[in-house]
Write a protein that holds these residues in place. Sequence first.
Motif, PDB file in Angstrom:
ATOM      1  N   LYS A 151      54.355  54.362 -73.386  1.00 17.98           N
ATOM      2  CA  LYS A 151      55.155  55.466 -73.882  1.00 17.98           C
ATOM      3  C   LYS A 151      55.132  56.568 -72.829  1.00 17.98           C
ATOM      4  N   VAL A 152      56.198  57.328 -72.741  1.00 15.20           N
ATOM      5  CA  VAL A 152      56.311  58.367 -71.721  1.00 15.20           C
ATOM      6  C   VAL A 152      55.147  59.359 -71.802  1.00 15.20           C
ATOM      7  N   LEU A 153      54.805  59.818 -72.994  1.00 15.65           N
ATOM      8  CA  LEU A 153      53.722  60.797 -73.136  1.00 15.65           C
ATOM      9  C   LEU A 153      52.393  60.207 -72.654  1.00 15.65           C
ATOM     10  N   ASP A 154      52.130  58.949 -72.990  1.00 11.85           N
ATOM     11  CA  ASP A 154      50.885  58.313 -72.549  1.00 11.85           C
ATOM     12  C   ASP A 154      50.818  58.217 -71.025  1.00 11.85           C
ATOM     13  N   PHE A 191      60.238  51.480 -69.775  1.00 10.63           N
ATOM     14  CA  PHE A 191      61.246  50.502 -69.374  1.00 10.63           C
ATOM     15  C   PHE A 191      62.632  50.831 -69.920  1.00 10.63           C
ATOM     16  N   GLU A 192      62.712  51.798 -70.823  1.00  6.46           N
ATOM     17  CA  GLU A 192      64.011  52.228 -71.346  1.00  6.46           C
ATOM     18  C   GLU A 192      64.701  53.221 -70.424  1.00  6.46           C
ATOM     19  N   LEU A 193      63.958  53.811 -69.506  1.00  2.00           N
ATOM     20  CA  LEU A 193      64.460  54.939 -68.734  1.00  2.00           C
ATOM     21  C   LEU A 193      65.274  54.499 -67.521  1.00  2.00           C
ATOM     22  N   SER A 194      66.171  55.374 -67.114  1.00  2.53           N
ATOM     23  CA  SER A 194      66.917  55.158 -65.882  1.00  2.53           C
ATOM     24  C   SER A 194      66.031  55.495 -64.684  1.00  2.53           C
ATOM     25  N   SER A 195      66.498  55.172 -63.483  1.00  5.69           N
ATOM     26  CA  SER A 195      65.725  55.485 -62.278  1.00  5.69           C
ATOM     27  C   SER A 195      65.487  56.982 -62.145  1.00  5.69           C
ATOM     28  N   ARG A 203      61.827  58.988 -62.213  1.00  5.81           N
ATOM     29  CA  ARG A 203      61.372  59.914 -61.174  1.00  5.81           C
ATOM     30  C   ARG A 203      60.906  61.234 -61.806  1.00  5.81           C
ATOM     31  N   LEU A 204      61.636  61.700 -62.803  1.00  2.00           N
ATOM     32  CA  LEU A 204      61.255  62.936 -63.479  1.00  2.00           C
ATOM     33  C   LEU A 204      59.918  62.768 -64.196  1.00  2.00           C
ATOM     34  N   VAL A 205      59.710  61.615 -64.809  1.00  2.00           N
ATOM     35  CA  VAL A 205      58.447  61.364 -65.506  1.00  2.00           C
ATOM     36  C   VAL A 205      57.286  61.329 -64.513  1.00  2.00           C
ATOM     37  N   LEU A 206      57.505  60.774 -63.335  1.00  2.00           N
ATOM     38  CA  LEU A 206      56.468  60.792 -62.302  1.00  2.00           C
ATOM     39  C   LEU A 206      56.107  62.226 -61.918  1.00  2.00           C
TER      40      LEU A 206
END
Length: 256
Positions: A91-94, A136-140, A144-147
Amino acid sequence: MNIKIKQLKFNYPNFSLEISDLSLTEGRVTTIVGPNGAGKTTLLKCLSGLLTIPPGSVFINGSDLTTLKGGQRAQLISYVPQEMTSIFNYKVLDFVLMGRAAYLPLFSPPGEKDQQLAREALTYIGLNNYAQRSLFELSSGERRLVLIARALAQQAQILFLDEPTTFLDPKNEIEILQLIKKLSLEMKKTIVLTLHNLEVAAAYSERLVFLKKGRVIAWGEPAEIMTESLLAKIYDVSFKIIDWQGHKFLLKGHQE
């Protein structure tokens, strides 16, 4: 956080990086540019502590990088790779919470403060509604923003970003670069990144460092050092620089 390089040397079997003297200024965006194989990523990894470097060659606010323990280094420096390498569909938050690892005792789960900082990081980059989405749902562009959000949760004052706009469309490229600029202006973070697009590098950076074959050929403010003769020397192809409303546009392979 200021970064000072003195007689930095790093060798691969068929490549050597040698930087005799270079200073990177606190709260600025510095972009490392140069042809493929110039050593851009290698330099970034040396500065991040991901590669083994000689003692006394890189200093962070006067402290020798090689003397800093892993946790200390992680609280000062965050390295953002080109792309996620996770094989797990977090999950993004994790995933963003992983940026808090340097602050947690061994085997301790994230606490309320860690959760809050991770959520604040997602809000800052504009993905506050993505916390429960899967990577895996996210776009490229979103990945990058999540990183970058993970790096913000880490609270490091120095961010190293390796080709943060590679393979992104123009809209996402601009969004990432505007966010990077915002981080330097609002949070006073020292940001060093690598880019291939010279026009973008000149537009979004206070300093450029030109590398070729593992050596610094020139560095300084884009308006001062980016010349047609320098670009021809670095890339072995002729350029024509066109200045329009404060922006530099490049014509490659230009013939008079």
